[in-house]
Enzyme design. Sequence first.
Site, PDB file in Angstrom:
ATOM      1  N   ARG A   1       0.883  -1.175  -0.235  1.00 42.39           N
ATOM      2  CA  ARG A   1      -0.134   0.049   0.040  1.00 42.39           C
ATOM      3  C   ARG A   1       0.919   1.126  -0.056  1.00 42.39           C
ATOM      4  O   ARG A   1       2.167   1.316   0.385  1.00 42.39           O
ATOM      5  CB  ARG A   1      -0.758  -0.075   1.282  1.00 42.39           C
TER       6      ARG A   1
ATOM      7  N   ALA B   1       7.915  -0.372   6.202  1.00 43.33           N
ATOM      8  CA  ALA B   1       6.981  -0.735   7.022  1.00 43.33           C
ATOM      9  C   ALA B   1       6.849   0.475   8.190  1.00 43.33           C
ATOM     10  O   ALA B   1       7.681   0.647   8.889  1.00 43.33           O
ATOM     11  CB  ALA B   1       6.627  -2.108   7.544  1.00 43.33           C
ATOM     12  N   GLY B   2       5.637   0.948   8.584  1.00 47.74           N
ATOM     13  CA  GLY B   2       5.623   1.790   9.772  1.00 47.74           C
ATOM     14  C   GLY B   2       4.165   1.866  10.117  1.00 47.74           C
ATOM     15  O   GLY B   2       3.054   1.972   9.293  1.00 47.74           O
TER      16      GLY B   2
ATOM     17  N   GLY C   1       2.418  15.195  19.937  1.00 48.16           N
ATOM     18  CA  GLY C   1       1.324  13.863  20.122  1.00 48.16           C
ATOM     19  C   GLY C   1       2.188  12.765  19.504  1.00 48.16           C
ATOM     20  O   GLY C   1       1.582  11.710  19.155  1.00 48.16           O
ATOM     21  N   GLN C   2       3.317  12.747  19.103  1.00 46.49           N
ATOM     22  CA  GLN C   2       4.070  11.748  18.578  1.00 46.49           C
ATOM     23  C   GLN C   2       5.322  11.454  19.275  1.00 46.49           C
ATOM     24  O   GLN C   2       6.464  11.259  18.586  1.00 46.49           O
ATOM     25  CB  GLN C   2       4.316  11.970  17.024  1.00 46.49           C
TER      26      GLN C   2
ATOM     27  N   TYR D   1       6.389   8.008  17.747  1.00 49.46           N
ATOM     28  CA  TYR D   1       6.746   7.891  16.331  1.00 49.46           C
ATOM     29  C   TYR D   1       8.041   8.791  15.866  1.00 49.46           C
ATOM     30  O   TYR D   1       9.076   8.276  15.165  1.00 49.46           O
ATOM     31  CB  TYR D   1       5.461   8.446  15.598  1.00 49.46           C
TER      32      TYR D   1
ATOM     33  N   LYS E   1      11.394   7.138  14.522  1.00 48.55           N
ATOM     34  CA  LYS E   1      11.939   7.748  13.052  1.00 48.55           C
ATOM     35  C   LYS E   1      13.285   8.524  13.259  1.00 48.55           C
ATOM     36  O   LYS E   1      14.161   8.188  12.521  1.00 48.55           O
ATOM     37  CB  LYS E   1      11.081   8.666  12.599  1.00 48.55           C
TER      38      LYS E   1
ATOM     39  N   GLY F   1       8.200  14.201   3.817  1.00 53.32           N
ATOM     40  CA  GLY F   1       7.156  15.018   4.526  1.00 53.32           C
ATOM     41  C   GLY F   1       5.906  14.196   4.481  1.00 53.32           C
ATOM     42  O   GLY F   1       5.531  13.162   4.365  1.00 53.32           O
TER      43      GLY F   1
HETATM   44  P1  NDP Z   1       0.385   3.062   5.056  1.00 55.50           P
HETATM   45  O1  NDP Z   1      -0.263   3.095   6.308  1.00 55.50           O
HETATM   46  O2  NDP Z   1      -0.335   3.535   3.905  1.00 55.50           O
HETATM   47  O3  NDP Z   1       1.064   1.466   4.603  1.00 55.50           O
HETATM   48  C1  NDP Z   1       1.721   0.838   5.543  1.00 55.50           C
HETATM   49  C2  NDP Z   1       2.411  -0.275   5.127  1.00 55.50           C
HETATM   50  O4  NDP Z   1       3.044  -1.108   6.207  1.00 55.50           O
HETATM   51  C3  NDP Z   1       1.295  -1.553   4.821  1.00 55.50           C
HETATM   52  O5  NDP Z   1       1.631  -2.202   3.696  1.00 55.50           O
HETATM   53  C4  NDP Z   1       1.350  -2.233   5.910  1.00 55.50           C
HETATM   54  O6  NDP Z   1       0.702  -3.612   5.869  1.00 55.50           O
HETATM   55  C5  NDP Z   1       2.631  -2.532   6.345  1.00 55.50           C
HETATM   56  N1  NDP Z   1       2.947  -2.542   7.740  1.00 55.50           N
HETATM   57  C6  NDP Z   1       2.402  -2.109   8.807  1.00 55.50           C
HETATM   58  N2  NDP Z   1       3.194  -2.617   9.982  1.00 55.50           N
HETATM   59  C7  NDP Z   1       3.680  -3.657   9.578  1.00 55.50           C
HETATM   60  C8  NDP Z   1       4.595  -4.733  10.140  1.00 55.50           C
HETATM   61  N3  NDP Z   1       4.408  -4.826  11.625  1.00 55.50           N
HETATM   62  N4  NDP Z   1       5.066  -5.637   9.430  1.00 55.50           N
HETATM   63  C9  NDP Z   1       5.178  -5.643   8.093  1.00 55.50           C
HETATM   64  N5  NDP Z   1       4.293  -4.821   7.440  1.00 55.50           N
HETATM   65  C10 NDP Z   1       3.707  -3.589   8.157  1.00 55.50           C
HETATM   66  O7  NDP Z   1       1.732   3.882   4.999  1.00 55.50           O
HETATM   67  P2  NDP Z   1       2.504   4.842   4.227  1.00 55.50           P
HETATM   68  O8  NDP Z   1       2.896   4.246   2.922  1.00 55.50           O
HETATM   69  O9  NDP Z   1       1.987   6.153   4.498  1.00 55.50           O
HETATM   70  O10 NDP Z   1       3.795   4.987   4.930  1.00 55.50           O
HETATM   71  C11 NDP Z   1       4.792   4.255   4.425  1.00 55.50           C
HETATM   72  C12 NDP Z   1       6.283   4.529   5.438  1.00 55.50           C
HETATM   73  O11 NDP Z   1       6.483   6.244   4.986  1.00 55.50           O
HETATM   74  C13 NDP Z   1       6.278   4.516   7.040  1.00 55.50           C
HETATM   75  O12 NDP Z   1       7.220   4.106   7.515  1.00 55.50           O
HETATM   76  C14 NDP Z   1       5.887   6.035   7.527  1.00 55.50           C
HETATM   77  O13 NDP Z   1       6.224   5.943   8.737  1.00 55.50           O
HETATM   78  C15 NDP Z   1       6.719   6.520   6.560  1.00 55.50           C
HETATM   79  N6  NDP Z   1       6.140   7.910   6.539  1.00 55.50           N
HETATM   80  C16 NDP Z   1       4.909   8.335   6.039  1.00 55.50           C
HETATM   81  C17 NDP Z   1       4.579   9.537   5.642  1.00 55.50           C
HETATM   82  C18 NDP Z   1       3.144   9.831   4.886  1.00 55.50           C
HETATM   83  O14 NDP Z   1       2.964  11.212   5.057  1.00 55.50           O
HETATM   84  N7  NDP Z   1       2.487   9.076   4.809  1.00 55.50           N
HETATM   85  C19 NDP Z   1       5.164  10.651   5.944  1.00 55.50           C
HETATM   86  C20 NDP Z   1       6.577  10.344   6.530  1.00 55.50           C
HETATM   87  C21 NDP Z   1       7.094   9.020   6.561  1.00 55.50           C
HETATM   88  P3  NDP Z   1      -0.707  -4.020   6.152  1.00 55.50           P
HETATM   89  O15 NDP Z   1      -1.388  -3.475   4.686  1.00 55.50           O
HETATM   90  O16 NDP Z   1      -1.057  -5.529   6.158  1.00 55.50           O
HETATM   91  O17 NDP Z   1      -1.317  -3.156   7.211  1.00 55.50           O
END
Ligand code: NDP
Length: 240
Positions: free
Chosen positions: A12, A83-84, A143-144, A147, A151, A178
């Site tokens: 995703r 993953a996050g 609030g984070q 996180y 990070k 961002g």
């Molecule tokens: P999403 O929430 O859209 O997608 C998260 C993905 O991580 C999913 O595929 C989910 O799997 C997977 N995941 C979550 N937990 C685990 C786990 N324990 N083991 C394996 N896979 C896991 O996240 P984003 O695309 O928004 O974010 C991706 C990364 O970018 C993250 O690290 C986030 O912190 C970082 N980030 C995002 C920002 C943003 O604005 N979106 C900004 C800055 C950083 P499943 O579908 O099965 O839940």
Amino acid sequence: MGRIAVVTGGTRGIGRAICEALRENGMTVVANYAGNDEKARAFTEETGIPAYKFDVGEHEATLEGCAKIAEEVGPIDVLVNNAGITRDGVLAKMSFDDWNDVMRINLGGCFNMAKACFPGMRERKWGRIVNIGSINGQAGQYGQVNYAAAKSGIHGFTKALAQEGARSGITVNAIAPGYIDTDMVAAVPENVLEKIVAKIPVGRLGQASEIARGVAFFASDEGAFVTGSTLSINGGQHMY
Ligand code: NDP
């Protein structure tokens, strides 16, 4: 077949865009995910990229998952720790579980995946590790505390592991995105999001593909002299 890349959380959002960008560059790509089978199935149907389910926050499960990938697809050359999760709340209201889950998955996941992949990269004298940090790990965010700490830890982890990999042809870099238009940001209340966008100089959220371009560069052969580096991709919101 090209290099083999594994993208955690690749089914995703940003991870999916990274999978697509690496494949466009000729790599064989594998995604990992945690529990959303429906999204993972749709992802594999639409892209043809296989998805392996394991929790990167669980050490043994991660070692087993990576061993299965190595056996079924081949040795892992490129690791993208993407993953996050978020479990937001002010410190006064944050439970230990909210703290621990975020540290275990966001930061512990990088350690667990590196433990699985780094030794093989060292033996083969080539590897690329790209860790996805965050603007909120650089600047902090109300609030984070969980996180932001995880990070921020990723950025230290990146610089330390870069030193360990340098002589073996392994680069280790980070991207600090961002605010990017994904499910994670869709969970932010609209009035809060409006205030966030107002503070982004380019005046919009980023797209997942804009993060993926940076990852593709770090993962390439051409990136061999870039290690221990953090690339901010944030529309000018935080100049670090
Ligand atoms: P999403 O929430 O859209 O997608 C998260 C993905 O991580 C999913 O595929 C989910 O799997 C997977 N995941 C979550 N937990 C685990 C786990 N324990 N083991 C394996 N896979 C896991 O996240 P984003 O695309 O928004 O974010 C991706 C990364 O970018 C993250 O690290 C986030 O912190 C970082 N980030 C995002 C920002 C943003 O604005 N979106 C900004 C800055 C950083 P499943 O579908 O099965 O839940």
